[in-house]
Design an enzyme around this catalytic site. Structure first.
Site, PDB file in Angstrom:
ATOM      1  N   ASP A 125      34.506  88.622  35.803  1.00  0.00           N
ATOM      2  CA  ASP A 125      34.971  87.247  35.586  1.00  0.00           C
ATOM      3  C   ASP A 125      34.134  86.506  34.539  1.00  0.00           C
ATOM      4  O   ASP A 125      34.536  85.433  34.090  1.00  0.00           O
ATOM      5  CB  ASP A 125      34.972  86.463  36.908  1.00  0.00           C
ATOM      6  N   LYS A 182      35.425  79.446  44.514  1.00  0.00           N
ATOM      7  CA  LYS A 182      36.869  79.688  44.685  1.00  0.00           C
ATOM      8  C   LYS A 182      37.110  81.010  45.420  1.00  0.00           C
ATOM      9  O   LYS A 182      37.893  81.070  46.364  1.00  0.00           O
ATOM     10  CB  LYS A 182      37.553  79.745  43.303  1.00  0.00           C
ATOM     11  N   ASN A 183      36.420  82.049  44.989  1.00  0.00           N
ATOM     12  CA  ASN A 183      36.691  83.373  45.548  1.00  0.00           C
ATOM     13  C   ASN A 183      36.105  83.571  46.947  1.00  0.00           C
ATOM     14  O   ASN A 183      36.344  84.601  47.577  1.00  0.00           O
ATOM     15  CB  ASN A 183      36.193  84.471  44.597  1.00  0.00           C
ATOM     16  N   CYS A 191      46.677  86.323  37.890  1.00  0.00           N
ATOM     17  CA  CYS A 191      46.317  86.463  36.482  1.00  0.00           C
ATOM     18  C   CYS A 191      46.894  87.761  35.923  1.00  0.00           C
ATOM     19  O   CYS A 191      46.896  88.790  36.597  1.00  0.00           O
ATOM     20  CB  CYS A 191      44.798  86.498  36.329  1.00  0.00           C
ATOM     21  N   ARG A 223      43.217  76.465  37.868  1.00  0.00           N
ATOM     22  CA  ARG A 223      43.194  77.357  39.024  1.00  0.00           C
ATOM     23  C   ARG A 223      41.768  77.595  39.508  1.00  0.00           C
ATOM     24  O   ARG A 223      41.553  77.855  40.692  1.00  0.00           O
ATOM     25  CB  ARG A 223      43.825  78.715  38.678  1.00  0.00           C
ATOM     26  N   ARG A 241      46.747  95.722  38.758  1.00  0.00           N
ATOM     27  CA  ARG A 241      46.216  95.200  40.017  1.00  0.00           C
ATOM     28  C   ARG A 241      47.025  95.654  41.232  1.00  0.00           C
ATOM     29  O   ARG A 241      47.669  94.855  41.911  1.00  0.00           O
ATOM     30  CB  ARG A 241      46.113  93.676  39.967  1.00  0.00           C
TER      31      ARG A 241
HETATM   32  C1  UD1 Z   1      38.662  89.567  43.114  1.00  0.00           C
HETATM   33  C2  UD1 Z   1      38.483  88.187  42.528  1.00  0.00           C
HETATM   34  C3  UD1 Z   1      38.607  88.233  41.009  1.00  0.00           C
HETATM   35  C4  UD1 Z   1      37.643  89.265  40.437  1.00  0.00           C
HETATM   36  C5  UD1 Z   1      37.800  90.610  41.118  1.00  0.00           C
HETATM   37  C6  UD1 Z   1      36.740  91.610  40.695  1.00  0.00           C
HETATM   38  C7  UD1 Z   1      39.335  86.788  44.317  1.00  0.00           C
HETATM   39  C8  UD1 Z   1      40.380  85.847  44.792  1.00  0.00           C
HETATM   40  N1  UD1 Z   1      39.496  87.312  43.086  1.00  0.00           N
HETATM   41  O1  UD1 Z   1      39.989  89.990  42.774  1.00  0.00           O
HETATM   42  O2  UD1 Z   1      38.296  86.933  40.497  1.00  0.00           O
HETATM   43  O3  UD1 Z   1      37.894  89.419  39.051  1.00  0.00           O
HETATM   44  O4  UD1 Z   1      37.689  90.442  42.556  1.00  0.00           O
HETATM   45  O5  UD1 Z   1      35.473  91.126  40.917  1.00  0.00           O
HETATM   46  O6  UD1 Z   1      38.353  87.032  44.999  1.00  0.00           O
HETATM   47  N2  UD1 Z   1      42.467  97.889  42.873  1.00  0.00           N
HETATM   48  C9  UD1 Z   1      43.176  99.002  43.206  1.00  0.00           C
HETATM   49  N3  UD1 Z   1      43.827  99.029  44.408  1.00  0.00           N
HETATM   50  C10 UD1 Z   1      43.777  98.012  45.286  1.00  0.00           C
HETATM   51  C11 UD1 Z   1      43.030  96.863  44.945  1.00  0.00           C
HETATM   52  C12 UD1 Z   1      42.389  96.850  43.723  1.00  0.00           C
HETATM   53  O7  UD1 Z   1      43.259  99.956  42.421  1.00  0.00           O
HETATM   54  O8  UD1 Z   1      44.387  98.101  46.363  1.00  0.00           O
HETATM   55  C13 UD1 Z   1      41.803  97.825  41.553  1.00  0.00           C
HETATM   56  C14 UD1 Z   1      42.347  96.681  40.707  1.00  0.00           C
HETATM   57  O9  UD1 Z   1      43.493  97.068  40.022  1.00  0.00           O
HETATM   58  C15 UD1 Z   1      41.200  96.396  39.789  1.00  0.00           C
HETATM   59  C16 UD1 Z   1      39.991  96.712  40.648  1.00  0.00           C
HETATM   60  O10 UD1 Z   1      40.451  97.488  41.736  1.00  0.00           O
HETATM   61  O11 UD1 Z   1      41.227  97.253  38.676  1.00  0.00           O
HETATM   62  C17 UD1 Z   1      39.280  95.487  41.175  1.00  0.00           C
HETATM   63  O12 UD1 Z   1      40.139  94.728  41.964  1.00  0.00           O
HETATM   64  P1  UD1 Z   1      39.659  93.909  43.237  1.00  0.00           P
HETATM   65  O13 UD1 Z   1      38.200  94.111  43.447  1.00  0.00           O
HETATM   66  O14 UD1 Z   1      40.572  94.205  44.363  1.00  0.00           O
HETATM   67  O15 UD1 Z   1      39.901  92.421  42.746  1.00  0.00           O
HETATM   68  P2  UD1 Z   1      40.636  91.255  43.497  1.00  0.00           P
HETATM   69  O16 UD1 Z   1      40.244  91.238  44.942  1.00  0.00           O
HETATM   70  O17 UD1 Z   1      42.062  91.252  43.145  1.00  0.00           O
END
Ligand code: UD1
Length: 421
Positions: free
Chosen positions: A307, A23-24, A119, A399, A124
């Site tokens: 995850d 999915k990711n 989620c 999802r 986030r």
């Molecule tokens: C992706 C995955 C999700 C997984 C996560 C971490 C997808 C669609 N989803 O989510 O399943 O749990 O990686 O492996 O691929 N953060 C910031 N600023 C930002 C972006 C992120 O502070 O601009 C923080 C977030 O709040 C969180 C952490 O970084 O605490 C990790 O987030 P991130 O790696 O961005 O996860 P996603 O890409 O949302």
């Protein structure tokens, strides 16, 4: 349509199960299909709600999509004209829709996307995505629940990420693919799904190197071409089935996996008393003795994946002794704890740590999935619990897990899905 997954627990699962495409990996690659004006064919795409949501986002932007569930193929044709706005209705359903902002900006010079949903596992933020796009020369306007980015031309830059965010790395990589000059992302996410996106961009004629390390270089090109691409297997779905063997004391062979992507889970399952046999594209997990208590800390890849934190917690509720799980990636990812407690688990939360005192038994109960992976944890707990467990709010599971109940039933689980209007 919503429903309940009803499980009579206590059956050790046995047999073989095949994992779907990740999915990711699918979601960012679908967004990246916007980078080329033409038809992209994607293979091994599972029929997940998130995939359908992303199809709707792409359609709203002016692309055509055609999904064939029997063949697991998805065609995306983005044409030469794209709309600039991804509507709130769709983006609020799935945080990953925010991934269209990078490719859309690169293709059209303007992208307006509503602030993401997804989620409920923490605040986030998207500051790192925006920091990257600004560094490439985009003007970023925030207002009325929307983020608007505008740029006549994107120019390559050095960008340091304060945290190796998966989504920010992907969004910047996509925008930089069509920028002028070279972009370097430092402290980039190293997840296999990031590598898959880089391989997809390169298959379209892009020039990305270093994906899978903490420094990714993207040499911008003027245009990208159509391609035919197969996404990698889903390591989280694979991990969930591996844990289903572990928690029920069964013997399950998980097929269509890349064992190297599951190194931290394999190590932790062995530590917890399971036998794990790795082969080229399959992993066999079994457990004959008791579950041993272990400590687990979630980290960006190649650390233990966040995850799989909640599914792993389900297993440790039945361990001999006390385990500690530390969640370092998301700040609010213990929402499954209350539901596991309803099944007899003893878990104490102290800040980012969950202290789990293993019990001999879990007891079936009506429980509610609060997010995707929390739902998976409750299904796993139900498979091992005495008597019946009814997991509600299973739209969360749809999802990210395709044909989940069918697959578990195929391993011998007494499980059924009851649809409710
Ligand atoms: C992706 C995955 C999700 C997984 C996560 C971490 C997808 C669609 N989803 O989510 O399943 O749990 O990686 O492996 O691929 N953060 C910031 N600023 C930002 C972006 C992120 O502070 O601009 C923080 C977030 O709040 C969180 C952490 O970084 O605490 C990790 O987030 P991130 O790696 O961005 O996860 P996603 O890409 O949302």
């Amino acid at each position: 349509m919503n429903g309940i997954i009803s499980i009579e627990g206590g059956v050790p699962l046995t047999g073989r199960v095949r994992v779907e495409g990740a999915k990711n990996a699918c979601l960012p690659i679908m967004a990246a299909a916007l980078l080329c004006a033409g038809r992209v064919t994607l293979r091994e795409i599972p029929g997940l709600q998130d995939v359908y949501t992303m199809c709707r986002v792409l359609k709203a932007l002016g692309a055509q999509t055609a999904y064939n569930a029997a063949e697991r193929t998805l065609l995306i044709e983005s044409g030469s004209r794209l709309a600039a706005e991804a509507p709130y209705d769709l983006v609020r359903q799935m945080r990953a829709s925010f991934l269209v902002i990078g490719p859309l900006l690169a293709r059209t010079g303007r992208a307006r996307v509503s602030l993401p949903g997804g989620c409920a596992i923490g605040i986030r933020p998207i500051d790192l995505h925006l920091k990257g796009l600004k560094a490439l020369g985009a003007e970023v306007i925030i207002g009325h629940g929307f983020i608007e980015t505008v740029a006549d031309k994107l120019r390559g830059e050095r960008i340091y990420l304060d945290f190796p965010s998966v989504g920010a790395t992907e969004n910047i990589m996509m925008a930089a693919a069509l920028a002028e000059g070279t972009t370097v992302i430092e402290n980039a996410a190293e997840e296999p799904e990031v590598v898959d996106l880089a391989r997809f961009i390169n298959a379209m004629g892009g020039r990305v190197s270093g994906a899978g390390t903490d420094t990714i270089r993207i040499q911008g090109v003027s245009s990208l071409n159509c391609t035919d691409y197969t996404v990698i297997p889903d390591r989280i779905e694979a991990g969930t089935f591996m844990l289903s063997a572990a928690i029920t004391g069964g013997l399950v062979t998980v097929e269509n996996v890349i064992p190297a992507h599951l190194t931290p889970l394999i190590a932790k399952l062995k530590e917890a008393g399971c036998e794990v046999v790795e082969e080229a594209a399959q992993i066999q997990v079994s457990r004959a003795g008791p579950i041993r208590a272990i400590d687990v800390k979630t980290l960006p890849y190649p650390g233990f994946p966040t995850d799989l934190q909640s599914p792993m917690m389900a297993l440790l509720t039945l361990a001999t002794g006390t385990s500690v799980i530390t969640e370092t990636v998301f700040e609010n990812r213990f929402m499954h704890v209350n539901e596991l407690r309803r099944m007899g688990a003893h878990i104490k939360i102290e800040g980012h740590c969950a202290v789990i005192s293993g019990r001999r038994k879990l007891y079936g109960a009506p429980v509610k999935a609060t997010d995707l992976r929390a739902g998976a944890a409750l299904v796993l707990a139900g498979l091992a619990a005495q008597d019946r467990t009814d997991v509600s709010a299973i739209h969360h599971l749809d999802r990210g897990y395709w044909r989940f109940t069918e697959k578990l039933a195929g391993l011998g689980a007494k499980i059924k899905r009851l649809e409710q209007p």
